[in-house]
Structures are given as C-alpha cells and as structure tokens.
Design a protein around this motif. Structure first.
Motif, mmCIF file in Angstrom:
data_model
loop_
_atom_site.group_PDB
_atom_site.id
_atom_site.type_symbol
_atom_site.label_atom_id
_atom_site.label_comp_id
_atom_site.label_asym_id
_atom_site.label_seq_id
_atom_site.Cartn_x
_atom_site.Cartn_y
_atom_site.Cartn_z
ATOM 1 N N ALA A 1 0.840 -1.206 0.000
ATOM 2 C CA ALA A 1 0.000 0.000 0.000
ATOM 3 C C ALA A 1 0.874 1.254 0.000
ATOM 4 C CB ALA A 1 -0.928 -0.006 1.215
ATOM 5 N N LEU A 2 1.956 1.242 0.769
ATOM 6 C CA LEU A 2 2.869 2.400 0.798
ATOM 7 C C LEU A 2 3.486 2.597 -0.588
ATOM 8 C CD1 LEU A 2 4.630 1.648 4.214
ATOM 9 C CD2 LEU A 2 3.237 3.676 3.723
ATOM 10 N N ASP A 3 3.913 1.492 -1.211
ATOM 11 C CA ASP A 3 4.518 1.589 -2.550
ATOM 12 C C ASP A 3 3.510 2.124 -3.572
ATOM 13 O OD1 ASP A 3 7.080 0.805 -1.901
ATOM 14 O OD2 ASP A 3 6.705 -1.324 -2.249
ATOM 15 N N ALA A 4 2.218 1.882 -3.294
ATOM 16 C CA ALA A 4 1.174 2.380 -4.206
ATOM 17 C C ALA A 4 0.804 3.836 -3.896
ATOM 18 C CB ALA A 4 -0.063 1.487 -4.103
ATOM 19 N N GLY A 5 1.517 4.439 -2.957
ATOM 20 C CA GLY A 5 1.284 5.857 -2.661
ATOM 21 C C GLY A 5 0.211 6.126 -1.630
ATOM 22 N N LYS A 6 -0.236 5.060 -0.931
ATOM 23 C CA LYS A 6 -1.267 5.278 0.098
ATOM 24 C C LYS A 6 -0.614 5.594 1.442
ATOM 25 C CE LYS A 6 -4.628 2.074 -1.826
ATOM 26 N NZ LYS A 6 -5.413 0.870 -1.581
ATOM 27 N N VAL A 7 -1.253 6.454 2.203
ATOM 28 C CA VAL A 7 -0.831 6.661 3.587
ATOM 29 C C VAL A 7 -1.411 5.508 4.402
ATOM 30 C CG1 VAL A 7 -1.155 8.108 5.634
ATOM 31 C CG2 VAL A 7 -0.608 9.159 3.434
ATOM 32 N N CYS A 8 -0.557 4.834 5.174
ATOM 33 C CA CYS A 8 -1.034 3.698 5.973
ATOM 34 C C CYS A 8 -1.154 4.074 7.432
ATOM 35 C CB CYS A 8 -0.061 2.526 5.856
ATOM 36 S SG CYS A 8 -0.178 1.688 4.289
ATOM 37 N N PHE A 9 -2.317 3.828 7.997
ATOM 38 C CA PHE A 9 -2.527 4.030 9.430
ATOM 39 C C PHE A 9 -2.357 2.688 10.135
ATOM 40 C CE2 PHE A 9 -4.318 7.838 7.828
ATOM 41 C CZ PHE A 9 -4.159 8.762 8.848
ATOM 42 N N PHE A 10 -1.538 2.708 11.187
ATOM 43 C CA PHE A 10 -1.325 1.499 11.983
ATOM 44 C C PHE A 10 -1.964 1.748 13.338
ATOM 45 C CE2 PHE A 10 2.531 1.816 9.183
ATOM 46 C CZ PHE A 10 2.070 0.894 8.253
ATOM 47 N N THR A 11 -3.175 1.259 13.492
ATOM 48 C CA THR A 11 -3.943 1.538 14.709
ATOM 49 C C THR A 11 -3.939 0.309 15.628
ATOM 50 O OG1 THR A 11 -6.080 0.783 13.868
ATOM 51 C CG2 THR A 11 -5.441 3.043 13.322
ATOM 52 N N GLY A 12 -4.557 0.473 16.774
ATOM 53 C CA GLY A 12 -4.650 -0.643 17.714
ATOM 54 C C GLY A 12 -3.360 -0.850 18.510
ATOM 55 N N GLY A 13 -2.487 0.147 18.501
ATOM 56 C CA GLY A 13 -1.231 0.061 19.253
ATOM 57 C C GLY A 13 -0.432 -1.169 18.849
ATOM 58 N N THR A 14 0.235 -1.774 19.841
ATOM 59 C CA THR A 14 0.990 -3.003 19.572
ATOM 60 C C THR A 14 0.053 -4.219 19.580
ATOM 61 O OG1 THR A 14 1.356 -3.401 21.921
ATOM 62 C CG2 THR A 14 3.042 -2.104 20.767
ATOM 63 N N GLY A 15 -1.197 -3.989 20.005
ATOM 64 C CA GLY A 15 -2.136 -5.107 20.147
ATOM 65 C C GLY A 15 -2.083 -5.718 21.537
ATOM 66 N N ASN A 16 -1.243 -5.135 22.399
ATOM 67 C CA ASN A 16 -1.086 -5.662 23.762
ATOM 68 C C ASN A 16 -1.295 -4.560 24.787
ATOM 69 O OD1 ASN A 16 0.102 -8.432 23.166
ATOM 70 N ND2 ASN A 16 1.425 -7.063 22.008
ATOM 71 N N PRO A 17 -1.864 -4.947 25.964
ATOM 72 C CA PRO A 17 -1.957 -3.946 27.031
ATOM 73 C C PRO A 17 -0.566 -3.636 27.575
ATOM 74 C CG PRO A 17 -2.580 -6.104 27.858
ATOM 75 C CD PRO A 17 -2.368 -6.255 26.374
ATOM 76 N N LEU A 18 -0.470 -2.594 28.375
ATOM 77 C CA LEU A 18 0.764 -2.218 29.086
ATOM 78 C C LEU A 18 1.846 -1.656 28.167
ATOM 79 C CD1 LEU A 18 0.955 -5.286 31.512
ATOM 80 C CD2 LEU A 18 -0.348 -3.183 31.775
ATOM 81 N N PHE A 19 1.490 -1.411 26.910
ATOM 82 C CA PHE A 19 2.411 -0.732 25.997
ATOM 83 C C PHE A 19 1.793 0.605 25.602
ATOM 84 C CE2 PHE A 19 3.981 -5.040 25.580
ATOM 85 C CZ PHE A 19 5.347 -4.859 25.460
ATOM 86 N N THR A 20 2.561 1.393 24.853
ATOM 87 C CA THR A 20 2.036 2.673 24.387
ATOM 88 C C THR A 20 2.120 2.724 22.870
ATOM 89 O OG1 THR A 20 4.151 3.786 24.285
ATOM 90 C CG2 THR A 20 3.029 3.809 26.420
ATOM 91 N N THR A 21 1.503 3.742 22.315
ATOM 92 C CA THR A 21 1.558 3.889 20.860
ATOM 93 C C THR A 21 2.934 4.406 20.399
ATOM 94 O OG1 THR A 21 0.406 5.989 21.139
ATOM 95 C CG2 THR A 21 -0.920 4.110 20.455
ATOM 96 N N ASP A 22 3.758 4.935 21.314
ATOM 97 C CA ASP A 22 5.145 5.254 20.932
ATOM 98 C C ASP A 22 5.868 3.961 20.554
ATOM 99 O OD1 ASP A 22 4.880 7.941 21.351
ATOM 100 O OD2 ASP A 22 5.946 7.994 23.260
ATOM 101 N N THR A 23 5.695 2.944 21.375
ATOM 102 C CA THR A 23 6.330 1.659 21.080
ATOM 103 C C THR A 23 5.756 1.071 19.790
ATOM 104 O OG1 THR A 23 6.816 1.258 23.392
ATOM 105 C CG2 THR A 23 6.730 -0.672 21.972
ATOM 106 N N ALA A 24 4.439 1.180 19.625
ATOM 107 C CA ALA A 24 3.812 0.685 18.379
ATOM 108 C C ALA A 24 4.422 1.394 17.168
ATOM 109 C CB ALA A 24 2.301 0.917 18.434
ATOM 110 N N ALA A 25 4.666 2.700 17.303
ATOM 111 C CA ALA A 25 5.208 3.471 16.179
ATOM 112 C C ALA A 25 6.594 2.962 15.788
ATOM 113 C CB ALA A 25 5.277 4.954 16.548
ATOM 114 N N CYS A 26 7.442 2.736 16.787
ATOM 115 C CA CYS A 26 8.812 2.288 16.486
ATOM 116 C C CYS A 26 8.804 0.859 15.941
ATOM 117 C CB CYS A 26 9.682 2.408 17.733
ATOM 118 S SG CYS A 26 9.776 4.138 18.275
ATOM 119 N N LEU A 27 7.932 0.036 16.502
ATOM 120 C CA LEU A 27 7.800 -1.350 16.017
ATOM 121 C C LEU A 27 7.365 -1.379 14.545
ATOM 122 C CD1 LEU A 27 7.604 -4.384 16.883
ATOM 123 C CD2 LEU A 27 5.238 -3.906 17.545
#
Ligand code: UDP
Length: 234
Positions: free
Chosen positions: A117-143
C-alpha cells in the motif's frame, strides 16, 4: 528520505484542550501530509488515543488495567479512522490497519500488505497500538517503523524538541539539536517510553522530535533540514 513513520499523539486530533475529535484542529496537519505524499514521500502514521481515553487514567479510577488498556486501544482505532477520513477529503488515499481485529471496519495489520500500500502511494494508518496492554503507541510506532523499513520516526509534539528539563517549568532548560539514544537513556530524558527508545537504538532507526504546530516543519525534516531534536545511535 522516502519512507517515514509519523507518530501523532491523540491530542493532535482533539480540540484546544486536546480532548475529543475536532477536525478543524487537524486541518493544517492534513494539508502538510497531502503535500508530502504529492512530493512522492511514503508515510505510515500511528495515532495515539490520549484525546479519548488513556488506560492508566481509567485504571487509577478503579478499572482493571488490562481492560482499561483494551479500551484505550479501541480509541486509537477510532482516531485512525477519523484522520484517514479527513485525509481522504484532502485527496490522499489511505489504508487503515489495526493490530487487533475489528471485522468489517479495519484490516488486521499485515506487513507485506502495508508495504504494498505504501509503494502504491497510500498513507497507511497502523492503529490498535501493539495489540497488547501495558504498551504505548510510541512503542507501536517504532515497532511498525522497523517492520515497514522506515528511514525515520517522527514524533510530533507541541514542544520544539527535547530539552534538558521541562521548558515550561525550568527557564534554564536547554534544547538539544542532536542526541544519541544512549544519552536519552542515561539522562532519563523521557522522550518516549523505554521499549520505544530501545527498539530504535537496537535497529539503528533515527528519531526526530519536533513541534507539529510549526508550519512547514514536517516537510523541512523530510527534506533533511535540521528541525527539532534528532536522536541517533552515534
Ligand atoms: N494502548 C495499549 N497498548 C498499546 C498502545 C496503546 O494498551 O500498544 C492503550 C493504552 O491504554 C494507552 C491508550 O491505548 O493509554 C492510548 O495510547 P497512548 O497513551 O500511547 O496515546 P497518546 O498518548 O499517544 O495519545
């Protein structure tokens, strides 16, 4: 720089008090993102959920922490859907993935499909954090940044970089133009949570912390200009 992961706090989508969903407040951000995409940059976005609910705050009120974080995680999906919809109104194609399944609403995150999707020029949203409790979306972003092979993680804040102390409280606080991940950890600078910093350090992924309220900052960073604070391995 061709592929960038932008981490937005949920507050970026809120009103003047950072709460709720207030599209007028994110209109200029959408315009800047549309310009980047038009210039051929690939963009993944992780949105937090602090404008709606934070698990830790709910837990302080007596809610079970894991359930509280599941509620917080659902907020990040709502935010991703909302910002993707707003970006579409700026003529940007978007695809919204989630780490947790919400059938009929978002696609479950799949690395190869996201890269396509990125190669096709779409902006990709990665939601739902890491999918695990006790983490943050900062960690999801780096992952997610590491998974999609991003060149850079951008953490959008309301402060123009990383300071030696809170500039709102300490008039002697000094802003850093550059730092290493080792310095961030040794000085406990509280830029992002530890798993996020360690992921960037271990996978040699540069991070820029910048003020999203400064017009044009996003484009300047992606062009390679020195804006905010850049954190690297060495
Ligand atoms: N959350 C979670 N796991 C994750 C990411 C987020 O449980 O991997 C939950 C957590 O309750 C958190 C909320 O989602 O408080 C919103 O995310 P975050 O606090 O990172 O949002 P931001 O502060 O960036 O707006």
């Amino acid at each position: 720089m061709t592929r960038v992961l932008l981490k937005l706090s949920g507050e970026a989508l809120g009103g003047a008090d950072g709460r709720g969903l207030e599209p007028a407040g994110s209109a200029s951000l959408c315009a800047e993102i549309a310009e980047l995409v038009a210039a051929g940059r690939q963009l993944g976005i992780v949105v937090g959920g602090g404008n709606l609910v934070r698990g830790a705050s709910l837990a302080e009120g007596g809610c079970d922490r894991v359930t509280a974080d599941q509620i917080g995680t659902l907020g990040t999906i709502m935010n991703g859907l909302a910002l993707a919809e707003q970006l579409r109104q700026h003529g940007v194609s978007c695809e919204t993935f989630s780490s947790i399944a919400v059938d009929g609403v978002v696609e479950v995150f799949h690395r190869d499909r996201a890269v396509q999707a990125l190669d096709a020029g779409k902006v990709c949203f990665f939601t739902g954090g890491t999918g695990n409790p006790l983490f943050t979306t900062d960690t999801a972003a780096c992952l997610r940044a590491i998974e999609i092979g991003a060149d850079l993680v951008l953490k959008a804040t309301k402060v123009d970089g990383i300071y030696s102390a809170d500039p709102a409280k300490d008039p002697n606080a000094k802003r850093f133009a550059t730092l290493t991940f080792a310095e961030v950890l040794a000085q406990d600078l509280g830029v992002m949570d530890l798993p996020a910093i360690c992921l960037c350090r271990d996978h040699n992924l540069p991070l820029v912390v910048y003020d999203m309220t400064t017009a044009g900052a996003l484009a300047r960073i992606v062009r390679g200009e020195s804006v905010g604070t850049r954190v690297t391995v060495a």
